[in-house]
Design a protein around this motif. Structure first.
Motif, mmCIF file in Angstrom:
data_model
loop_
_atom_site.group_PDB
_atom_site.id
_atom_site.type_symbol
_atom_site.label_atom_id
_atom_site.label_comp_id
_atom_site.label_asym_id
_atom_site.label_seq_id
_atom_site.Cartn_x
_atom_site.Cartn_y
_atom_site.Cartn_z
ATOM 1 N N UNK A 21 0.835 -1.212 0.000
ATOM 2 C CA UNK A 21 0.000 0.000 0.000
ATOM 3 C C UNK A 21 0.867 1.260 0.000
ATOM 4 N N UNK A 22 1.887 1.279 0.841
ATOM 5 C CA UNK A 22 2.740 2.455 0.929
ATOM 6 C C UNK A 22 3.543 2.651 -0.357
ATOM 7 N N UNK A 23 3.922 1.552 -0.975
ATOM 8 C CA UNK A 23 4.640 1.656 -2.246
ATOM 9 C C UNK A 23 3.745 2.255 -3.326
ATOM 10 N N UNK A 27 -0.954 20.227 -14.895
ATOM 11 C CA UNK A 27 -1.167 20.748 -13.543
ATOM 12 C C UNK A 27 -2.415 20.167 -12.905
ATOM 13 N N UNK A 28 -3.464 19.990 -13.683
ATOM 14 C CA UNK A 28 -4.690 19.379 -13.169
ATOM 15 C C UNK A 28 -4.427 17.937 -12.749
ATOM 16 N N UNK A 29 -3.709 17.203 -13.588
ATOM 17 C CA UNK A 29 -3.387 15.808 -13.268
ATOM 18 C C UNK A 29 -2.545 15.738 -12.000
ATOM 19 N N UNK A 30 -1.622 16.681 -11.854
ATOM 20 C CA UNK A 30 -0.752 16.687 -10.673
ATOM 21 C C UNK A 30 -1.566 16.891 -9.397
ATOM 22 N N UNK A 31 -2.502 17.850 -9.410
ATOM 23 C CA UNK A 31 -3.323 18.106 -8.221
ATOM 24 C C UNK A 31 -4.126 16.866 -7.837
ATOM 25 N N UNK A 32 -4.741 16.227 -8.829
ATOM 26 C CA UNK A 32 -5.518 15.016 -8.560
ATOM 27 C C UNK A 32 -4.599 13.930 -7.988
ATOM 28 N N UNK A 33 -3.405 13.802 -8.561
ATOM 29 C CA UNK A 33 -2.483 12.775 -8.109
ATOM 30 C C UNK A 33 -1.981 13.006 -6.697
ATOM 31 N N UNK A 34 -1.643 14.250 -6.366
ATOM 32 C CA UNK A 34 -1.166 14.548 -5.013
ATOM 33 C C UNK A 34 -2.252 14.275 -3.972
ATOM 34 N N UNK A 35 -3.487 14.685 -4.275
ATOM 35 C CA UNK A 35 -4.575 14.440 -3.335
ATOM 36 C C UNK A 35 -4.863 12.952 -3.207
ATOM 37 N N UNK A 36 -4.799 12.232 -4.334
ATOM 38 C CA UNK A 36 -5.037 10.789 -4.293
ATOM 39 C C UNK A 36 -3.966 10.090 -3.460
ATOM 40 N N UNK A 37 -2.726 10.550 -3.559
ATOM 41 C CA UNK A 37 -1.651 9.964 -2.753
ATOM 42 C C UNK A 37 -1.925 10.174 -1.264
ATOM 43 N N UNK A 38 -2.323 11.407 -0.890
ATOM 44 C CA UNK A 38 -2.607 11.693 0.518
ATOM 45 C C UNK A 38 -3.802 10.886 1.021
ATOM 46 N N UNK A 39 -4.862 10.824 0.220
ATOM 47 C CA UNK A 39 -6.053 10.062 0.626
ATOM 48 C C UNK A 39 -5.740 8.574 0.740
ATOM 49 N N UNK A 40 -4.961 8.050 -0.199
ATOM 50 C CA UNK A 40 -4.608 6.631 -0.162
ATOM 51 C C UNK A 40 -3.750 6.313 1.059
ATOM 52 N N UNK A 41 -2.911 7.256 1.468
ATOM 53 C CA UNK A 41 -2.093 7.041 2.657
ATOM 54 C C UNK A 41 -2.954 6.984 3.914
ATOM 55 N N UNK A 42 -3.954 7.859 3.994
ATOM 56 C CA UNK A 42 -4.875 7.815 5.132
ATOM 57 C C UNK A 42 -5.642 6.496 5.164
#
Length: 332
Positions: A12-14, A36-51
């Motif tokens: 999961x962390x990987x 830039x739009x893809x980057x924002x979605x990706x950063x938020x998805x990474x944070x949400x997936x970590x939670x």
């Protein structure tokens, strides 16, 4: 006290790490508003997936169908129950999530500064959260840790270190060596025995029968290797991309009954790939080997002594040291 970092947590962390790196690549394309739009979605998805990785580790069986505000509250409760540092960054995560919704659902193009802020903030959040919760280093998260064979794992770790240091030539040579040496389906050997291959060909001399059998064995071995490669990729394009970016390896051997010397020279087939492409290639190789393991395939370099010696040579290879001598027999 940190949570245990088992195989599932590592995976999961990987994935979170790969989500972040993919978004980071998009964020570098500052002149492209869609990137830039893809980057924002990706950063938020990474944070949400970590939670949600925290939910999976600390509260198995909990539903993942949960609103983002409720996710933040649930994570706070779990952290407190585990005696871990509280989630003090909830408001900033929620702000990023709202920015992501605006981008994803309203097609709002984020400002360049918003993308930069998200990149820096999510990177810092992931680093501290993974360290506090699992006691691990976010920067080094990799599926390599799931590779069971010690030598194969060692080769892949060295490839990872080389690519991170910009030594793409040796790094990709190591990754390619691991890929080519591990992609076999050994359980097919007994099914396609030499006797079976030649038993249905009548009227042949023994010599011709052996020649035909050897040819069929070679074709069988090639088919087995190709089928194993295909089993690990979703498209021929992925495999083709790997094979076009790895360097060529001109290797040879010489020696006597006591010792054997292996030599290798490396070079680019065409132009050298960039670091992002090299990271993709290494991830593809690692994902393939882990996938083969899940299918019950051994996926190890050490099936052949030559593969082992060439692996040792590549680990130590440079322009000055491009040959190594090994004893043919193990030391008493």
């Amino acid at each position: 006290m940190t949570l245990p970092l088992d195989d599932r947590s590592t995976r999961r962390l990987t994935i979170v790490r790969q989500l972040f790196l993919t978004a980071e690549v998009a964020a570098r394309d500052r002149g492209n508003p869609v990137a830039g739009m893809i980057a924002i979605v990706g950063f938020d998805l990474a944070a949400e997936s970590l939670l949600k990785a925290l939910l999976a580790s600390a509260s198995p069986g909990h539903s993942y169908d949960i609103t983002f505000p409720d996710l933040l509250k649930k994570c706070d409760v779990l952290l407190t129950q585990q005696g871990l540092p509280a989630l003090s960054v909830g408001p900033r995560l929620y702000h990023l999530h709202k920015v992501r919704n605006g981008v994803q659902h309203d097609a709002r193009v984020p400002h360049v500064q918003e993308v930069d802020d998200a990149r820096l903030y999510v990177h810092g959040f992931c680093q501290s959260f993974v360290r506090d919760v699992w006691g691990a280093d976010f920067e080094s998260m990799s599926l390599i840790e799931l590779v069971r064979d010690n030598l194969t794992r060692r080769v892949l770790h060295r490839a990872q270190e080389d690519i991170a240091a910009g030594n793409l030539l040796r790094g990709l040579a190591l990754a390619n060596h691991a890929f080519l040496c591990t992609c076999e389906f050994p359980f097919l050997d007994s099914l396609f025995s030499g006797g079976y291959l030649s038993s249905r060909v009548n009227g042949m001399t023994p010599e011709l029968r052996r020649e035909v059998t050897n040819g069929l064995k070679a074709a069988r071995d090639d088919a087995v290797s190709v089928s194993s490669m295909m089993a690990a990729t979703t498209s021929i394009g992925d495999l083709s991309r790997l094979l076009t970016m790895v360097p060529w390896v001109d290797s040879g051997s010489s020696g006597n009954q006591d010792q054997i010397t292996y030599s290798a020279k490396l070079g680019w087939k065409d132009t050298a790939p960039d670091e992002s492409a090299a990271r993709w290639a290494l991830n593809f190789v690692v994902d393939s080997i882990v996938s083969w393991q899940q299918q019950g395939i051994s996926a190890v370099i050490a099936k052949h002594k030559d593969h082992v010696h060439l692996a040792e040579l590549l680990i130590n290879w440079d322009e000055q040291k491009y040959s190594m001598t090994f004893d043919r027999r193990p030391s008493p």
